[in-house]
Design a protein around this motif. Structure first.
Motif, PDB file in Angstrom:
ATOM      1  N   ASP A  42       0.839  -1.190   0.000  1.00  0.00           N
ATOM      2  CA  ASP A  42       0.000   0.000   0.000  1.00  0.00           C
ATOM      3  C   ASP A  42       0.878   1.246   0.000  1.00  0.00           C
ATOM      4  O   ASP A  42       1.723   1.421   0.864  1.00  0.00           O
ATOM      5  N   LYS A  43       0.671   2.084  -0.986  1.00  0.00           N
ATOM      6  CA  LYS A  43       1.509   3.275  -1.072  1.00  0.00           C
ATOM      7  C   LYS A  43       0.744   4.553  -0.756  1.00  0.00           C
ATOM      8  O   LYS A  43       1.067   5.616  -1.269  1.00  0.00           O
ATOM      9  N   TYR A  63      -0.421   7.250   2.088  1.00  0.00           N
ATOM     10  CA  TYR A  63       0.013   7.756   3.393  1.00  0.00           C
ATOM     11  C   TYR A  63      -0.795   8.992   3.793  1.00  0.00           C
ATOM     12  O   TYR A  63      -1.405   9.652   2.945  1.00  0.00           O
ATOM     13  N   GLU A 118       8.706   4.588  -9.038  1.00  0.00           N
ATOM     14  CA  GLU A 118       7.682   4.268  -8.031  1.00  0.00           C
ATOM     15  C   GLU A 118       6.865   5.502  -7.676  1.00  0.00           C
ATOM     16  O   GLU A 118       7.414   6.598  -7.560  1.00  0.00           O
ATOM     17  N   TYR A 160       4.068   7.269  -4.928  1.00  0.00           N
ATOM     18  CA  TYR A 160       3.495   7.234  -3.582  1.00  0.00           C
ATOM     19  C   TYR A 160       2.441   8.325  -3.475  1.00  0.00           C
ATOM     20  O   TYR A 160       2.554   9.378  -4.105  1.00  0.00           O
TER      21      TYR A 160
END
Ligand SMILES: Cc1cc2nc3c(=O)[nH]c(=O)nc-3n(C[C@H](O)[C@H](O)[C@H](O)COP(=O)(O)OP(=O)(O)OC[C@H]3O[C@@H](n4cnc5c(N)ncnc54)[C@H](O)[C@@H]3O)c2cc1C
Ligand code: SF4
Ligand code: SF4
Lengths: 404, 58
Positions: A2-3, A5, A137, A139
């Protein structure tokens, strides 16, 4: 994996780390740092006031203090002031300092610190912010705190202009030296214009006759490069010094006029928050980080992440500023515009004051015509001293002496 | 050929040039600088560099 936040922080210097430390443990937080190790490499003279440390760290045992000094020497041409400043100043080991905060972030708050992670892009979207790493990547976070330091690359990606003007920059060079001439109890600032045009030279004692020895010049001026100026000074004044390490550095000043946007806050050097006179930025990095964390903690309880809501951060910064960063910046601009004669007058007054002598308001009428009033001129000298001393109590005493 | 050239031996990765570049074409990785297309030839990066690591090509 899970990215998603609650908060994404970019930059693992004092600002980013302290912000992470102050965000409530219940939130999900990740911090990205491009270097492989927190606290390395360090480009800094490591000076900080005792007051600042006490304000931001309540623990009595701080394991990152190199040296405490008790004397301040301010030089200008042939003049010098020597002031006792017991218990006011410290030189820290910044590498240990950063590791100390990072440890708290990981162990006490349980937040992730990802090193070796270079954030190359950031985007504010309707329901989130997105950051992209060098390896592609992505996030996502509800809030982004940008603490990417002097290079301040990311604010422009989210529509905050943080390009620094040459006049708002100090180009610096520092050497860590060992020399029996270095006094462990004394910190030195030399404002002689020919030594460091538009800036100053520093000798910050690390203990054991070692010092962080460097200088910064205002980057827009036409003069020799800092490394040349520093070597000239060292050969003259510390001819036997052993150089242990050396490096260039840059300090940007003139705090951003807007330090936030939707879902985003910019803190520390990235917001150009360093003290305009001394270039000291650790304390304002901690200060702005603290406010950003306060705002993040409160904003995350609701659903409003608008720029208007985030603007509370800047309000807090501007209300607090003990030594009003705006005034300090005006003072810097005035000093940069002064003729040599005006500089002589200004620094003579400052040095007299430091030495405990009274100065008369009429001292300013004679030559400093660029000041609108002598009152303002004295205010500026006091602001100047405030920058160097970071101690309100001592300043009050000096002001009382002055008005007698 | 790029307008600005970097002397890797001299550069201490201090970030000054990245801060002043109005075109935001200088990228500072953890171990190197990269200058992308779009340079405005303003010379600010040359001016700010404390060690003279940047110069004009040619
Ligand atoms: C020569 C010199 C001497 C100084 N001396 C003093 C002093 O004596 N006292 C003082 O108070 N201040 C001093 N300063 C200023 C002080 O170093 C800075 O104000 C302070 O480091 C600011 O902290 P920061 O966390 O905002 O930024 P930084 O400490 O610069 O931290 C930013 C971090 O973000 C990381 N980063 C940047 N971009 C990215 C990205 N895209 N992705 C991931 N990570 C990224 C960087 O690697 C870095 O670790 C000095 C500065 C210089 C240059
Ligand atoms: S010359 Fe100007 S635009 Fe080109 S890289 Fe240097 S600072 Fe950026
Ligand atoms: S200003 Fe000079 S030393 Fe600093 S990163 Fe740029 S090229 Fe390197």
């Amino acid at each position: 994996m899970d990215k998603n936040y609650d908060v994404i922080i970019v930059g693992g210097g004092p600002a980013g780390l302290y912000a992470a430390y102050k965000i409530e443990k219940s939130y999900k937080v990740i911090l990205f740092e491009k270097d492989d190790v927190i606290g390395e490499p360090i480009i800094c003279a490591e000076g900080i006031s005792n007051n600042t440390l006490k304000q931001f760290f309540k623990e009595s045992d701080l394991p990152f203090i190199r040296n405490r000094f008790s004397k301040l020497k301010v030089k200008y041409k042939d003049l010098e002031a020597n002031v006792d400043i017991p218990d006011m100043g410290l030189i820290i080991d910044r590498s240990k300092f950063e590791k100390y905060i990072a440890d708290k972030v990981k162990k006490e708050n349980n937040f992730e610190i990802k090193t070796g992670s270079f954030v190359v892009d950031a985007k504010v979207e309707d329901e989130q912010v997105k950051v992209i790493l060098e390896n592609g990547e992505e996030y996502f976070g509800k809030i982004l705190i940008i603490a990417d330091g002097v290079e301040s690359y990311l604010p422009n990606k989210v529509g905050i202009n943080s390009v620094c003007n040459l006049i708002d920059m100090y180009s610096c060079y520092q050497q860590v030296i060992h020399d029996p001439k270095v006094k462990d109890e004394e910190i030195i600032f030399d404002f002689t214009p020919s030594v460091a045009p538009g800036g100053y030279l520093w000798v910050f004692p690390r203990g054991n006759n070692e010092a962080n020895f460097g200088l910064g010049i205002t980057s827009s001026l036409d003069c020799e490069k800092p490394y040349k100026l520093l070597n000239e000074y060292r050969k003259k004044n510390y001819p036997d010094a052993k150089i242990l390490r050396e490096f260039p550095g840059c300090v940007s000043v003139n705090q951003l006029s807007r330090m936030y946007t939707d879902r985003v806050m910019v803190i520390g050097d990235s917001a150009r928050a360093a003290d305009p006179i001394t270039g000291g930025g650790i304390d304002n990095a901690l200060r702005t980080a603290n406010f950003a964390a306060i705002v993040a903690n409160s904003v995350l309880k609701g659903k409003d992440f608008s720029a208007k809501r985030m603007s509370q951060y800047q309000e807090l910064v501007e209300k607090d500023n003990s030594y009003s960063i705006k005034k300090q910046n005006q003072l810097r601009e005035m000093i940069l515009k002064m003729s040599e004669e005006e500089l002589d007058q200004f620094f003579t007054s400052a040095i007299n004051l430091f030495n405990g002598k009274k100065i008369l308001s009429t001292d300013f009428y004679s030559t400093i015509y660029s000041f609108k009033s002598s009152f303002k001129a004295i205010g500026m000298v006091i602001n100047f001293m405030g920058s160097l001393m970071k101690d309100k109590y001592l300043l009050k005493i000096i002001m009382r002496l002055m008005w007698k | 050929m790029e307008y600005i050239k970097v002397d890797k031996e001299k550069c201490g990765l201090c970030g000054g040039c990245v801060a002043v570049c109005p075109a935001k074409v200088i990228i500072m990785y953890k171990d190197r600088l990269e200058i992308r297309d779009g340079c405005l030839k303003c010379d600010k990066c040359i001016k700010v560099c404390p060690v003279g690591a940047l110069s004009k090509n040619g």
